[in-house]
Design a protein around this motif. Sequence first.
Motif, short mmCIF file in Angstrom:
data_model
loop_
_atom_site.label_atom_id
_atom_site.label_comp_id
_atom_site.label_asym_id
_atom_site.label_seq_id
_atom_site.Cartn_x
_atom_site.Cartn_y
_atom_site.Cartn_z
N ALA A 9 1.64 -50.03 -30.12
CA ALA A 9 2.72 -50.51 -29.25
C ALA A 9 2.88 -51.99 -29.54
N SER A 10 4.13 -52.43 -29.70
CA SER A 10 4.35 -53.85 -30.01
C SER A 10 5.74 -54.24 -29.57
N MET A 11 5.83 -55.32 -28.81
CA MET A 11 7.13 -55.76 -28.31
C MET A 11 7.67 -56.89 -29.19
N THR A 12 6.83 -57.86 -29.51
CA THR A 12 7.31 -59.01 -30.27
C THR A 12 6.73 -59.08 -31.68
N GLY A 13 5.99 -58.03 -32.07
CA GLY A 13 5.58 -57.93 -33.47
C GLY A 13 4.12 -58.24 -33.77
N ASN A 14 3.41 -58.91 -32.85
CA ASN A 14 2.02 -59.27 -33.15
C ASN A 14 1.14 -58.04 -33.39
N THR A 15 1.29 -57.05 -32.53
CA THR A 15 0.43 -55.86 -32.65
C THR A 15 0.84 -54.99 -33.83
N GLU A 16 2.14 -54.98 -34.11
CA GLU A 16 2.60 -54.24 -35.29
C GLU A 16 1.97 -54.84 -36.55
N GLY A 89 -6.01 -54.84 -30.74
CA GLY A 89 -4.73 -55.23 -30.16
C GLY A 89 -4.61 -56.71 -29.95
N SER A 90 -3.45 -57.08 -29.45
CA SER A 90 -3.14 -58.48 -29.19
C SER A 90 -2.95 -58.72 -27.70
N GLY A 91 -3.32 -59.91 -27.28
CA GLY A 91 -3.08 -60.37 -25.92
C GLY A 91 -2.91 -61.87 -25.96
C1 LIG Z 1 5.20 -60.69 -18.94
C2 LIG Z 1 3.99 -60.71 -19.84
C3 LIG Z 1 2.76 -60.35 -19.34
C4 LIG Z 1 1.61 -60.39 -20.14
N1 LIG Z 1 0.39 -60.06 -19.60
C5 LIG Z 1 -0.72 -60.14 -20.38
C6 LIG Z 1 -2.01 -59.82 -19.85
O1 LIG Z 1 -2.18 -59.46 -18.69
N2 LIG Z 1 -3.08 -59.92 -20.67
C7 LIG Z 1 -2.98 -60.32 -21.98
O2 LIG Z 1 -4.00 -60.41 -22.67
N3 LIG Z 1 -1.75 -60.63 -22.52
C8 LIG Z 1 -0.64 -60.55 -21.75
N4 LIG Z 1 0.59 -60.86 -22.28
C9 LIG Z 1 0.65 -61.38 -23.67
C10 LIG Z 1 0.99 -60.33 -24.74
O3 LIG Z 1 0.08 -59.26 -24.72
C11 LIG Z 1 0.95 -61.05 -26.08
O4 LIG Z 1 2.06 -61.92 -26.16
C12 LIG Z 1 0.94 -60.11 -27.27
O5 LIG Z 1 0.73 -60.87 -28.46
C13 LIG Z 1 2.22 -59.32 -27.41
O6 LIG Z 1 2.06 -58.43 -28.48
P1 LIG Z 1 3.29 -57.93 -29.35
O7 LIG Z 1 3.79 -59.12 -30.18
O8 LIG Z 1 2.73 -56.87 -30.23
O9 LIG Z 1 4.35 -57.43 -28.43
C14 LIG Z 1 1.73 -60.81 -21.50
C15 LIG Z 1 3.00 -61.15 -22.01
C16 LIG Z 1 4.12 -61.10 -21.21
C17 LIG Z 1 5.46 -61.48 -21.80
#
Ligand SMILES: Cc1cc2nc3c(=O)[nH]c(=O)nc-3n(C[C@H](O)[C@H](O)[C@H](O)COP(=O)(O)O)c2cc1C
Length: 148
Positions: A9-16, A89-91
């Motif tokens: 699952a990836s919204m902004t690309g980091n996890t992809e 995963g990413s966070g």
């Molecule tokens: C509204 C919102 C809530 C988030 N909550 C968390 C969280 O609780 N824990 C965490 O580790 N990251 C949290 N994140 C950060 C995302 O997990 C992080 O930006 C991640 O790199 C997104 O991955 P993606 O690029 O694959 O979508 C949050 C981001 C947003 C926009």
Amino acid sequence: MTLAKIVYASMTGNTEEIADIVAEAFENLDLEVEIDECSAVEASDFENADICVVATYTYGDGELPDEIVDFYEDLADVDLTGKIYGVCGSGDTFYDEFCKSVDDFDAQFAKTGATKGTEVVKVDLAAEDDDIVKLEEFAKNLAEKVNG
Ligand SMILES: Cc1cc2nc3c(=O)[nH]c(=O)nc-3n(C[C@H](O)[C@H](O)[C@H](O)COP(=O)(O)O)c2cc1C
């Protein structure tokens, strides 16, 4: 041939990107790789794989991404006995519940009867050089577990 299946699952690309790094590492180890976005697959699709990997980001206040909730719930009912699993995963360390979805999937996989092949890998935002080393090690550990 050993099949490694990666669901992300990836919204902004980091996890992809993390999923792609793991896929490339598996390919370099001569494994067959399937990589799919979580909305396109069912949890039961892991039944065809030898190595099962989930890569997920964390949303909300330590919550699973909406798009992976069905997959997560269904996973608990799939029998993956004899298979190897890993979660990465990413966070964002800005949040209290850093990469909680990674830990949630780790616990969910444990219900499937699959064997944990390596420790989880948690990446702060986009993978950097040291993360890539960890993700390559993650793939190597999983591949080695399949061969006993
Ligand atoms: C509204 C919102 C809530 C988030 N909550 C968390 C969280 O609780 N824990 C965490 O580790 N990251 C949290 N994140 C950060 C995302 O997990 C992080 O930006 C991640 O790199 C997104 O991955 P993606 O690029 O694959 O979508 C949050 C981001 C947003 C926009």
